[in-house]
Design an enzyme around this catalytic site. Structure first.
Site, short mmCIF file in Angstrom:
data_model
loop_
_atom_site.label_atom_id
_atom_site.label_comp_id
_atom_site.label_asym_id
_atom_site.label_seq_id
_atom_site.Cartn_x
_atom_site.Cartn_y
_atom_site.Cartn_z
N CYS A 2 56.12 31.54 -15.54
CA CYS A 2 57.03 32.68 -15.49
C CYS A 2 57.88 32.71 -16.75
O CYS A 2 57.91 31.76 -17.52
CB CYS A 2 57.94 32.56 -14.28
SG CYS A 2 57.02 32.34 -12.75
N ARG A 27 54.12 35.69 -20.49
CA ARG A 27 54.06 34.46 -19.71
C ARG A 27 53.73 34.74 -18.25
O ARG A 27 53.32 33.86 -17.50
CB ARG A 27 55.39 33.71 -19.79
CG ARG A 27 55.79 33.27 -21.17
CD ARG A 27 57.19 32.67 -21.18
NE ARG A 27 57.25 31.46 -20.41
CZ ARG A 27 57.09 30.24 -20.94
NH1 ARG A 27 56.84 30.11 -22.22
NH2 ARG A 27 57.14 29.17 -20.21
N TRP A 73 54.83 35.07 -12.54
CA TRP A 73 53.40 34.87 -12.30
C TRP A 73 53.34 34.12 -10.98
O TRP A 73 53.73 32.96 -10.89
CB TRP A 73 52.77 34.05 -13.42
CG TRP A 73 51.29 33.90 -13.31
CD1 TRP A 73 50.34 34.84 -13.61
CD2 TRP A 73 50.56 32.75 -12.85
NE1 TRP A 73 49.08 34.33 -13.38
CE2 TRP A 73 49.19 33.05 -12.91
CE3 TRP A 73 50.95 31.49 -12.41
CZ2 TRP A 73 48.20 32.15 -12.54
CZ3 TRP A 73 49.96 30.58 -12.05
CH2 TRP A 73 48.61 30.91 -12.10
N ASN A 99 61.06 28.75 -12.66
CA ASN A 99 59.69 28.66 -13.15
C ASN A 99 59.21 27.28 -12.73
O ASN A 99 59.82 26.28 -13.07
CB ASN A 99 59.64 28.79 -14.68
CG ASN A 99 58.23 28.61 -15.22
OD1 ASN A 99 57.26 28.74 -14.47
ND2 ASN A 99 58.12 28.31 -16.50
N GLY A 100 58.14 27.23 -11.93
CA GLY A 100 57.62 25.94 -11.49
C GLY A 100 57.24 26.00 -10.02
O GLY A 100 57.11 27.08 -9.45
N GLU A 484 33.21 30.29 -26.02
CA GLU A 484 34.50 30.94 -26.32
C GLU A 484 34.34 32.46 -26.32
O GLU A 484 35.19 33.19 -25.79
CB GLU A 484 35.03 30.43 -27.66
CG GLU A 484 36.29 31.10 -28.15
CD GLU A 484 37.47 31.01 -27.18
OE1 GLU A 484 37.40 30.24 -26.22
OE2 GLU A 484 38.45 31.77 -27.39
N LYS A 488 36.39 35.08 -23.91
CA LYS A 488 37.16 36.22 -24.43
C LYS A 488 36.76 37.51 -23.71
O LYS A 488 37.58 38.28 -23.26
CB LYS A 488 36.90 36.37 -25.94
CG LYS A 488 37.55 35.33 -26.81
CD LYS A 488 39.04 35.47 -26.96
CE LYS A 488 39.94 34.69 -26.09
NZ LYS A 488 39.78 33.30 -25.79
N GLU A 491 37.82 37.53 -19.87
CA GLU A 491 39.25 37.48 -19.49
C GLU A 491 40.01 38.75 -19.89
O GLU A 491 41.06 39.02 -19.33
CB GLU A 491 39.93 36.26 -20.06
CG GLU A 491 40.15 36.25 -21.55
CD GLU A 491 40.98 35.04 -21.99
OE1 GLU A 491 41.89 34.61 -21.25
OE2 GLU A 491 40.70 34.51 -23.07
N HIS A 507 15.76 27.35 -18.90
CA HIS A 507 15.95 26.58 -17.66
C HIS A 507 16.69 27.39 -16.62
O HIS A 507 17.31 26.82 -15.71
CB HIS A 507 16.70 25.28 -17.98
CG HIS A 507 15.96 24.39 -18.93
ND1 HIS A 507 14.91 23.60 -18.55
CD2 HIS A 507 16.10 24.23 -20.26
CE1 HIS A 507 14.44 22.96 -19.60
NE2 HIS A 507 15.13 23.32 -20.66
N LYS A 606 49.93 33.42 -20.00
CA LYS A 606 49.66 32.82 -21.31
C LYS A 606 49.52 31.31 -21.22
O LYS A 606 48.74 30.71 -21.91
CB LYS A 606 50.77 33.17 -22.29
CG LYS A 606 50.53 32.64 -23.70
CD LYS A 606 49.21 33.12 -24.27
CE LYS A 606 48.90 32.51 -25.61
NZ LYS A 606 47.52 32.82 -26.04
#
Ligand code: AGP
Length: 611
Positions: A2, A27, A73, A99-100, A484, A488, A491, A507, A606
């Protein structure tokens, strides 16, 4: 994770709080709220973004020179108005933002219910607000003491700002596991989760440590531990400019940060490569080189994009320094009872320096007696403070949730570490050492050239923006790049994408090939080039569609792929730095064309400071 912001001073608090929340919105952004003390205890909160909160507040009273704000968040309780922060205690004595995670909140909640407390939200934070109030009212004590006594009962992580109605001249801040930084102004103080909301007002900051409690009046700051031991605040100067946290004319932070990569990489090696390009100096490792030289094994721990950078590191360390390397997801490593030897060296990679799983994995490795190093982008964040040494990436603040310049800066650091270690272990000769150092210094201008393909990439994005699936393939150093690129795309555009070692396609994934699923192949010239050409032919033979990232001038693949994106020639060991650029741009343009929120993708934050 957060975003937290607080202010106390002579200015109107509201504009500072709202502006601060907008800077912190990367965040977490599922709900937001602010609280003010101005003779009244004023609290506004709303599901949605900070702009929705602003609209909700409208012309309502926002007077006051002390206040705090929060953008969330969600961890406990879905995103809605009631679960948004701040939370007010039942009798209105305290307002709190957090936050936590309070891990023992349900036990505490049950006890408070037996003492007559009722709860409006599903959050752990409201439990803490009522616990503080209960202790405060029962003991007839100061707000600060009530906070410390309540926190002594808490199990979990917190970054907190608290206001008490009876003591309207102070903010109380406390930290354990979630970052908090205090900005020191003239007759005013700022509190935030990181420096981005503070830097436009002051560059003098105090980073709180775990178990710190700060009692902040507009002209006095008292710092102590949760056990009431006095502490001397250590004021540091921020190496950050306001321009670095502004879009500077770009449509999105992500596009700005993709284009900042030449600077991020050159800033990351600046001062670490000598002027005649014959040596590398990494000051943060000065004391620990012997541990690295004698390491039995290197274990890299990270999450997400940082984990992909770690995979590139594995190829670099093993090829150059000839040391066995394991790359672990932090979340798996911390729970699977790994074997860790005292002569292992663990390298934690993290852009934010706050990722909870990586922090926990670090602590596990340290308990086992291993040397732990960090590669981080945020100065003063938790991971650099908990590791035995390390190297900062100098990418500047990365605001876009999708990591871009941090990845290439991390790979730059790993490249320098691997080359330096190889030299120290006599695994690389001067000629190759100097050549690769020189090639590394040429990367920024080559990326500038690669960025010129933006419009070409945009035309490709237009053709595939409605895809529902995508497959990314690469070999060797380019396999982590394929992973990667897939991350990208998924997300920020919400298209399902997966990365695979190209040779693995036969395979299983080859069953997926059809005309509707673009196959992005990272195929710049390297030692496995002929093999990747065969993989492209296998895809084409099954009516697949191939978008290939190739070395400029490559005619072979140009004649077989549906689209090619050319990048300047680079040694294969440095190819990840180059070949990732088109993949970042491709995902960016597809996401924009799909109307997605590129900088704040749904459900993401983030930095994931919760488990
Ligand atoms: C990458 O684009 C994502 N935002 C995410 O995977 C991120 O890399 C991961 O959460 C790790 O974050 P960190 O580097 O701050 O530890």
């Amino acid at each position: 994770m957060c975003g937290i912001v607080g202010y106390i001073g002579d200015k109107k608090a509201y504009p500072i709080l709202i502006n601060g929340l907008k800077r912190l919105e990367y965040r977490g952004y599922d709900s937001a709220g602010i609280a003010l003390l101005n003779g009244e205890s004023v609290l506004y909160k709303r599901k949605g973004k900070v702009a929705d909160l602003e609209k909700h507040i409208g012309e309502a009273s926002v007077a006051g020179n002390i206040g705090m704000g929060h953008t969330r968040w969600a961890t406990h309780g879905e995103p809605n108005d009631e679960n948004a922060h701040p939370h007010r205690s039942q009798n209105g004595k305290f307002m709190i933002i957090h936050n936590g995670i309070i891990e023992n909140y349900s036990i505490l909640k049950e006890k408070l219910i037996t003492r007559g407390y009722e709860f409006k939200s599903e959050t752990d934070t409201e439990v803490l607000a009522n616990l503080i109030e209960y202790i405060y009212l029962k003991g007839d004590i100061t707000a600060e003491l009530a906070v410390r006594l309540a926190l002594a009962k808490v199990v979990g992580a917190y970054g907190l700002v608290i206001m008490c109605y009876d003591e309207p001249d102070k903010l109380i801040a406390a930290r354990k596991g979630s970052p908090l930084v205090i900005g020191v102004g003239k007759g005013e103080y700022f509190i935030a989760s990181d420096a981005t909301p503070i830097v436009e007002y002051t560059k003098s900051v105090i980073y709180l440590n775990d178990n710190d409690v700060a009692i902040i009046k507009k002209d006095e700051l008292q710092l102590k531990t949760i056990n009431n031991e006095a502490l001397t605040p250590r004021i540091q100067e921020l190496d950050l400019d306001i321009g670095e946290i502004d879009k500077m004319g770009y449509d999105h932070f992500m596009l700005k940060e993709i284009n900042e990569q030449p600077k991020a990489i050159s800033d990351t090696f600046r001062g670490r490569i000598n002027s005649d390009l014959t040596n590398i100096h990494l000051g943060g490792l000065h004391a620990v080189w012997p541990n690295l030289e004698n390491a039995r094994r290197i274990i890299i721990i990270a999450c997400g994009t940082s984990w992909h950078a770690g995979l590139v590191g594995e190829y670099l360390f093993e090829e150059f320094a000839r040391i066995p390397v394991e790359v672990e997801y932090s979340s798996e490593f911390r729970y699977r009872k790994p074997i860790i030897y005292k002569d292992d060296v663990v390298i934690a990679i993290s852009q934010s320096g706050e990722t909870a799983d990586t922090l926990a994995a670090i602590r596990l490795a340290k308990e086992a007696g291993a040397m732990v190093l960090g590669i981080c982008n945020v100065v003063g964040s938790s991971i650099p403070r908990e590791t035995d040494g390390g190297v900062y990436t100098h990418a500047g603040p990365e605001i876009g949730v999708a990591s871009t310049k941090a990845f290439t800066a991390q790979v730059t650091v790993l490249t320098m570490m691997a080359l330096k270690l190889a030299k120290k272990k006599y695994q690389i000769g001067d000629k190759q050492y100097h050549h690769l150092i020189k090639e590394l210094t040429l990367i920024p201008e080559k990326i500038e050239k690669a960025l010129l393909s933006n419009d070409h990439i945009k035309t490709i994005a237009e053709l595939y923006k409605n895809s529902t699936n995508a497959l990314y393939l690469g070999r060797g150093f380019l396999f982590p790049v394929a992973l990667e690129g897939a991350l990208k795309l998924k997300e920020i555009s919400y298209i399902h994408a997966e990365g695979y070692p190209a040779a693995e396609m036969k395979h299983g994934p080859i069953a997926l090939i059809d005309a509707d699923m673009p196959v992005i192949v990272v195929a710049t010239k390297d030692s496995s080039y002929e093999k990747i050409v065969s993989n492209i032919q296998e895809v084409k033979a099954r009516n697949g569609v191939v978008i290939a990232v190739v070395t400029e001038g490559d005619v072979t693949i140009k004649n077989m792929a549906n689209h090619v994106i050319e990048v300047p020639e680079t040694p294969e060991h440095l190819a990840p730095l180059m070949s990732v650029i088109p993949l970042q741009l491709l995902s960016y343009h597809i996401a924009v064309m799909r109307g997605c929120n590129v900088d704040q993708p749904r459900n993401l934050a983030k930095s994931v400071t919760v488990e």
